[in-house]
Design a protein around this motif. Structure first.
Motif, PDB file in Angstrom:
ATOM      1  N   SER A  17       2.591  13.091 -15.947  1.00  0.00           N
ATOM      2  CA  SER A  17       1.989  11.798 -16.552  1.00  0.00           C
ATOM      3  C   SER A  17       2.484  10.659 -15.895  1.00  0.00           C
ATOM      4  O   SER A  17       3.758  10.440 -15.606  1.00  0.00           O
ATOM      5  N   ILE A  18       1.914   9.676 -15.645  1.00  0.00           N
ATOM      6  CA  ILE A  18       2.171   8.453 -14.895  1.00  0.00           C
ATOM      7  C   ILE A  18       1.413   7.169 -15.592  1.00  0.00           C
ATOM      8  O   ILE A  18       0.253   7.260 -15.935  1.00  0.00           O
ATOM      9  N   ALA A  19       1.904   6.056 -15.802  1.00  0.00           N
ATOM     10  CA  ALA A  19       1.532   4.931 -16.143  1.00  0.00           C
ATOM     11  C   ALA A  19       1.328   3.810 -15.146  1.00  0.00           C
ATOM     12  O   ALA A  19       2.590   3.654 -14.486  1.00  0.00           O
TER      13      ALA A  19
ATOM     14  N   GLU B  53      -1.081   6.573  -3.271  1.00  0.00           N
ATOM     15  CA  GLU B  53       0.188   6.716  -2.772  1.00  0.00           C
ATOM     16  C   GLU B  53       1.214   6.849  -4.052  1.00  0.00           C
ATOM     17  O   GLU B  53       1.967   7.948  -3.908  1.00  0.00           O
ATOM     18  N   SER B  54       1.044   6.255  -5.142  1.00  0.00           N
ATOM     19  CA  SER B  54       1.793   6.317  -6.232  1.00  0.00           C
ATOM     20  C   SER B  54       1.692   7.787  -6.789  1.00  0.00           C
ATOM     21  O   SER B  54       2.576   8.511  -7.393  1.00  0.00           O
ATOM     22  N   LEU B  55       0.240   8.188  -6.906  1.00  0.00           N
ATOM     23  CA  LEU B  55      -0.177   9.457  -7.338  1.00  0.00           C
ATOM     24  C   LEU B  55       0.712  10.509  -6.386  1.00  0.00           C
ATOM     25  O   LEU B  55       0.955  11.584  -7.124  1.00  0.00           O
TER      26      LEU B  55
ATOM     27  N   GLY C 167       0.638  -1.204   0.186  1.00  0.00           N
ATOM     28  CA  GLY C 167       0.066   0.101   0.054  1.00  0.00           C
ATOM     29  C   GLY C 167       0.760   1.329   0.026  1.00  0.00           C
ATOM     30  O   GLY C 167       0.344   2.305  -0.170  1.00  0.00           O
ATOM     31  N   GLN C 168       2.129   1.030   0.193  1.00  0.00           N
ATOM     32  CA  GLN C 168       2.778   2.473   0.160  1.00  0.00           C
ATOM     33  C   GLN C 168       3.601   2.426  -1.280  1.00  0.00           C
ATOM     34  O   GLN C 168       3.711   1.491  -1.965  1.00  0.00           O
ATOM     35  N   ALA C 169       4.450   3.528  -1.313  1.00  0.00           N
ATOM     36  CA  ALA C 169       5.001   3.863  -2.619  1.00  0.00           C
ATOM     37  C   ALA C 169       6.414   4.705  -2.451  1.00  0.00           C
ATOM     38  O   ALA C 169       6.430   5.358  -1.492  1.00  0.00           O
TER      39      ALA C 169
END
Length: 180
Positions: free
Chosen positions: A114-116, A102-104, A63-65
């Motif tokens: 931009s993110i994939a 968390e990634s965002l 759940g973390q990034a």
């Protein structure tokens, strides 16, 4: 934020940040994790080892990034996140949603526009594909993003998964404007 659904290889995405569905060791593995490490080269592994030697000696919790260099990938950064293993006995959906959120957050801190994302936990961690899509789309549509012109891309490996994702998105929002 613009949301895109695409068929493709996460390691070939020309974006500011690529999300790695990592295992908690951060040291590579199979599936998306292995592909990112292989294509990105040894710089990513060196950066992950540094994280293990410092802030994450026991690995990255689900759940973390956290971000590293993207090495040889056509992206600026790799954002590593650990998805939960699916369980019929325990609802871990909030942990899966947290991977996207968390990634965002990390992407925004980096200044990424931009993110994939791959479909987190739907491979080796056995999360049911339709539900993984529903959770991913719900979180990507609701998470705060500082740049309204930014793009989040869900990169799907199989045509049938892309078709299902388009169906899920259309059922909740109408036809997808940015299909690629």
């Amino acid at each position: 934020m613009r949301l895109e659904l695409v068929l493709g290889d996460i390691t070939e995405q020309h974006v500011d940040a690529v999300v790695n569905a990592a295992n908690s060791s951060l040291l590579g593995g199979s599936g998306v994790d292995g592909a990112i490490h292989r294509r990105g080269g040894p710089e990513i592994l060196r950066a992950c080892r540094a994280l293990r030697a410092g802030a994450y000696p026991n690995g990255l919790p689900a759940g973390q990034a956290v971000a590293t260099t993207a090495g040889l990938l056509p992206a600026g950064w790799v954002i590593h996140t650990v998805g939960p293993v699916y369980s019929e006995r325990e609802d871990r959906s909030q942990v899966l949603r947290s991977c996207y959120r968390e990634s965002l957050r990390v992407a925004a801190e980096l200044g990424a526009r931009s993110i994939a994302f791959p479909l987190i936990s739907a491979g080796a961690y056995r999360w049911p594909v339709r539900n993984a899509i529903e959770l991913a789309l719900a979180e990507l549509r609701s998470a705060p993003w500082p740049d309204a012109a930014g793009t989040a891309r869900l990169v799907l490996w199989q045509p049938q998964t892309l078709a299902l994702a388009r169906d899920v998105l259309a059922a909740t929002t109408g036809p997808e404007p940015g299909t690629a």
